[in-house]
Design an enzyme around this catalytic site. Sequence first.
Site, PDB file in Angstrom:
ATOM      1  N   HIS A 190       0.792  -1.224   0.000  1.00  0.00           N
ATOM      2  CA  HIS A 190       0.000   0.000   0.000  1.00  0.00           C
ATOM      3  C   HIS A 190       0.827   1.278   0.000  1.00  0.00           C
ATOM      4  O   HIS A 190       0.368   2.323  -0.452  1.00  0.00           O
ATOM      5  CB  HIS A 190      -1.073  -0.035   1.089  1.00  0.00           C
ATOM      6  CG  HIS A 190      -2.215  -0.902   0.665  1.00  0.00           C
ATOM      7  ND1 HIS A 190      -2.263  -2.233   0.973  1.00  0.00           N
ATOM      8  CD2 HIS A 190      -3.273  -0.655  -0.136  1.00  0.00           C
ATOM      9  CE1 HIS A 190      -3.324  -2.764   0.409  1.00  0.00           C
ATOM     10  NE2 HIS A 190      -3.959  -1.829  -0.273  1.00  0.00           N
ATOM     11  N   ARG A 297     -10.302   3.971  -1.564  1.00  0.00           N
ATOM     12  CA  ARG A 297      -9.928   3.084  -0.443  1.00  0.00           C
ATOM     13  C   ARG A 297     -10.184   3.850   0.852  1.00  0.00           C
ATOM     14  O   ARG A 297      -9.337   4.622   1.296  1.00  0.00           O
ATOM     15  CB  ARG A 297      -8.448   2.729  -0.515  1.00  0.00           C
ATOM     16  CG  ARG A 297      -8.047   1.785  -1.617  1.00  0.00           C
ATOM     17  CD  ARG A 297      -6.560   1.466  -1.507  1.00  0.00           C
ATOM     18  NE  ARG A 297      -6.176   0.347  -2.328  1.00  0.00           N
ATOM     19  CZ  ARG A 297      -5.727   0.424  -3.584  1.00  0.00           C
ATOM     20  NH1 ARG A 297      -5.619   1.593  -4.174  1.00  0.00           N
ATOM     21  NH2 ARG A 297      -5.379  -0.664  -4.241  1.00  0.00           N
ATOM     22  N   ARG A 333     -15.315   2.033  -1.681  1.00  0.00           N
ATOM     23  CA  ARG A 333     -15.197   0.710  -1.080  1.00  0.00           C
ATOM     24  C   ARG A 333     -15.322   0.824   0.432  1.00  0.00           C
ATOM     25  O   ARG A 333     -14.699   1.688   1.043  1.00  0.00           O
ATOM     26  CB  ARG A 333     -13.843   0.116  -1.459  1.00  0.00           C
ATOM     27  CG  ARG A 333     -13.589  -1.214  -0.785  1.00  0.00           C
ATOM     28  CD  ARG A 333     -12.322  -1.859  -1.278  1.00  0.00           C
ATOM     29  NE  ARG A 333     -11.149  -1.277  -0.662  1.00  0.00           N
ATOM     30  CZ  ARG A 333      -9.903  -1.646  -0.967  1.00  0.00           C
ATOM     31  NH1 ARG A 333      -9.704  -2.544  -1.918  1.00  0.00           N
ATOM     32  NH2 ARG A 333      -8.885  -1.101  -0.370  1.00  0.00           N
ATOM     33  N   GLU A 432     -11.628 -10.543  -5.617  1.00  0.00           N
ATOM     34  CA  GLU A 432     -10.202 -10.647  -5.319  1.00  0.00           C
ATOM     35  C   GLU A 432      -9.875 -11.984  -4.656  1.00  0.00           C
ATOM     36  O   GLU A 432      -8.756 -12.241  -4.266  1.00  0.00           O
ATOM     37  CB  GLU A 432      -9.725  -9.460  -4.474  1.00  0.00           C
ATOM     38  CG  GLU A 432     -10.610  -9.099  -3.310  1.00  0.00           C
ATOM     39  CD  GLU A 432     -10.245  -7.760  -2.653  1.00  0.00           C
ATOM     40  OE1 GLU A 432      -9.141  -7.253  -2.861  1.00  0.00           O
ATOM     41  OE2 GLU A 432     -11.098  -7.244  -1.902  1.00  0.00           O
ATOM     42  N   ASN A 455      -4.647  -7.195  -7.240  1.00  0.00           N
ATOM     43  CA  ASN A 455      -3.539  -7.180  -6.270  1.00  0.00           C
ATOM     44  C   ASN A 455      -3.661  -8.375  -5.336  1.00  0.00           C
ATOM     45  O   ASN A 455      -2.689  -9.055  -5.045  1.00  0.00           O
ATOM     46  CB  ASN A 455      -3.560  -5.902  -5.436  1.00  0.00           C
ATOM     47  CG  ASN A 455      -3.468  -4.662  -6.292  1.00  0.00           C
ATOM     48  OD1 ASN A 455      -3.082  -4.757  -7.443  1.00  0.00           O
ATOM     49  ND2 ASN A 455      -3.819  -3.516  -5.740  1.00  0.00           N
ATOM     50  N   ASP A 456      -4.882  -8.606  -4.872  1.00  0.00           N
ATOM     51  CA  ASP A 456      -5.099  -9.759  -4.010  1.00  0.00           C
ATOM     52  C   ASP A 456      -5.394 -11.020  -4.817  1.00  0.00           C
ATOM     53  O   ASP A 456      -4.923 -12.093  -4.475  1.00  0.00           O
ATOM     54  CB  ASP A 456      -6.253  -9.486  -3.030  1.00  0.00           C
ATOM     55  CG  ASP A 456      -5.777  -8.622  -1.860  1.00  0.00           C
ATOM     56  OD1 ASP A 456      -4.670  -8.880  -1.353  1.00  0.00           O
ATOM     57  OD2 ASP A 456      -6.493  -7.687  -1.468  1.00  0.00           O
ATOM     58  N   ARG A 466       1.911 -10.731  -1.724  1.00  0.00           N
ATOM     59  CA  ARG A 466       2.173  -9.557  -2.557  1.00  0.00           C
ATOM     60  C   ARG A 466       3.232  -8.635  -1.964  1.00  0.00           C
ATOM     61  O   ARG A 466       3.734  -7.746  -2.642  1.00  0.00           O
ATOM     62  CB  ARG A 466       0.868  -8.784  -2.812  1.00  0.00           C
ATOM     63  CG  ARG A 466       0.275  -8.143  -1.579  1.00  0.00           C
ATOM     64  CD  ARG A 466      -1.178  -7.730  -1.803  1.00  0.00           C
ATOM     65  NE  ARG A 466      -1.330  -6.301  -2.002  1.00  0.00           N
ATOM     66  CZ  ARG A 466      -2.504  -5.675  -2.028  1.00  0.00           C
ATOM     67  NH1 ARG A 466      -3.629  -6.361  -1.917  1.00  0.00           N
ATOM     68  NH2 ARG A 466      -2.573  -4.382  -2.200  1.00  0.00           N
ATOM     69  N   CYS A 503      -9.764  -2.794 -10.466  1.00  0.00           N
ATOM     70  CA  CYS A 503      -9.130  -1.717  -9.716  1.00  0.00           C
ATOM     71  C   CYS A 503      -7.793  -2.132  -9.123  1.00  0.00           C
ATOM     72  O   CYS A 503      -7.164  -1.391  -8.398  1.00  0.00           O
ATOM     73  CB  CYS A 503     -10.066  -1.178  -8.646  1.00  0.00           C
ATOM     74  SG  CYS A 503     -10.596  -2.439  -7.491  1.00  0.00           S
TER      75      CYS A 503
HETATM   76  C1  PEP Z   1      -6.827  -5.328  -4.909  1.00  0.00           C
HETATM   77  O1  PEP Z   1      -6.699  -6.238  -4.094  1.00  0.00           O
HETATM   78  O2  PEP Z   1      -6.573  -5.473  -6.126  1.00  0.00           O
HETATM   79  C2  PEP Z   1      -7.282  -3.998  -4.505  1.00  0.00           C
HETATM   80  C3  PEP Z   1      -7.540  -3.069  -5.395  1.00  0.00           C
HETATM   81  O3  PEP Z   1      -7.393  -3.749  -3.174  1.00  0.00           O
HETATM   82  P1  PEP Z   1      -6.161  -3.448  -2.222  1.00  0.00           P
HETATM   83  O4  PEP Z   1      -4.945  -3.196  -3.074  1.00  0.00           O
HETATM   84  O5  PEP Z   1      -6.517  -2.261  -1.402  1.00  0.00           O
HETATM   85  O6  PEP Z   1      -6.036  -4.705  -1.438  1.00  0.00           O
HETATM   86 MG    MG Z   2      -7.505  -6.096  -2.113  1.00  0.00          MG
END
Ligand code: PEP
Ligand code: MG
Length: 571
Positions: A190, A297, A333, A432, A455-456, A466, A503
Amino acid sequence: MSVQLNGIAASAGIAISKAFRLETPDLTVVKKTVENVEEELQVFDSALEKSKSELEVIKEKTKNDLGEDHAEIFSAHLLVLSDPELVDTIRQKVKDDKVNSSFALKEVSDTFITMFENMDNEYMKERAADIRDVSQRLLAHILGKPIVSLAELNEEVILIADDLTPSDTAQLNKDFVKAFVTDIGGRTSHSAIMARSMEIPAVVGTKSVTKSGEQGMQVIVDGLEGNVIIDPTEEELAEYRQKLADYEEKKKEWAKLVHEPSKSKDGQLVELVANIGTPNDLEGVINNGAEGVGLYRTEFLYMGRDELPTEEEQYEAYKKVVQNLDGKPVVIRTLDIGGDKELPYLDLPKEMNPFLGFRAIRLCLEKDDMFRTQLRALLRASVFGNLKIMFPMIATLDEFRQAKAILEEEKKKLQEDGKDVSDSIEIGIMVEIPSTAVMAPQFAKEVDFFSIGTNDLIQYTLAADRMNEQVSYLYQPYNPAILRLVKMVIDASHAEGKWTGMCGEMAGDELAIPLLLGLGLDEFSMSATSVLPARSQISQMTKSEAKEVAEKALLLNTADEVKELVEKSFL
Ligand code: PEP
Ligand code: MG
């Protein structure tokens, strides 16, 4: 001789400035019996004096550089250090219990912090934070490990750290921090994501920048390629000054597209929207020509503070974003805390696997008071524009149904209280977790939209953390397994007349964009700074050739083969 390091290009841009090392000293306190009480009191008094004079200097500097308002916090800290209730109690404890002053300080300050935190009065609650801050400073001096804080920066630097937490990153002042470089972290940690929305160049996961970068040394950060040069030669400086100028030139070209629609060469329209963390990111959204917000977020509203934000505070933040976007879509979200985003004041137990643990919607469904407060704020803000609500980390249909039922209950209550709530709020989920991608056809009957959180999704599909650069080779957005899951989700939504966005960071990735266009993705949500380069890229390809390439990619065996195919076809 200069030192060259390579890491993960986390946020685009180039910066040349001097290094500022952010150290997080170990301030662990151990209880000890002291023989010589007088000597121990002298250690304490001298630490107290050092802390006071340090605060005086910081206060003056802040007043001169940023104004009286910003300096006030340090006056409050100085007051705490002069308060006999605190200082004399610590001294007395050293005398009576014959304990070391660091232990006495910790005991006494913890008591005060708890007392203030439990008061009803907001002002008093804030004092708990002051006491915590000041005690840390004092403790650091007693232990002989002075701390430097990010808030004290007042000249241009490149920040060098082992790691930056999202709340460290939230405190960064763009005027002074020209770039940052860390030892650990990945592109989707993040801090990296926030660097992109703050438009601060960053390279993460260099493994060793804290070993090579000394305080004050000159550093070049190339957030485009992931390179870092410490103590550069004249030739290297000249090369990067040129690279910086070329990048600025490219940005000017992209800027011409700011009011253009996002359209492929054969006329296929898509939506290019932005990810944001706070209302402060709105300027970037508008300046970069994003067509809305695809992911807000909200967890950052809950971070860097000592207690939950109130309904009113949240309402103001959401209203500001929705209003400023003037009818353009804004996907907000609900709280996604957990993983690398911690909220110390919730006092959640430490977990072995925080990314697989009690987080996001799981936590919200359990702590439903906290969830309801956020939902009320969102519902009230919905009347100011085009707000859509999205639940994170949905793993089962049951979770979605429960979350939606709570939302409906709060909506009904608000309406009964005579409050306005929009009637056309779309309610969607993040995809995700692989189970949700696989069950997308069932979900598509009940949700209004999907937003794929790659991302997840990538970390859960390939079982590769990650945040861990050791397994980053397995973190493969172009793996056909991921492309197939993405296709399943998009197709499922279209079969029900719904839409799918993405996203996760993959949505703004130059190599992924042709594939996603080809798979029929409707909305691409990315860091605001990626919007214009993506618009330019999409305008140069046709949807039909993208589709052809995507279909071939789905049948390939490895991520490398997919990468090769896209490079050969489009770049
Ligand atoms: C994701 O997981 O792709 C996402 C957009 O949420 P975050 O990166 O906040 O976990
Ligand atoms: Mg996520």
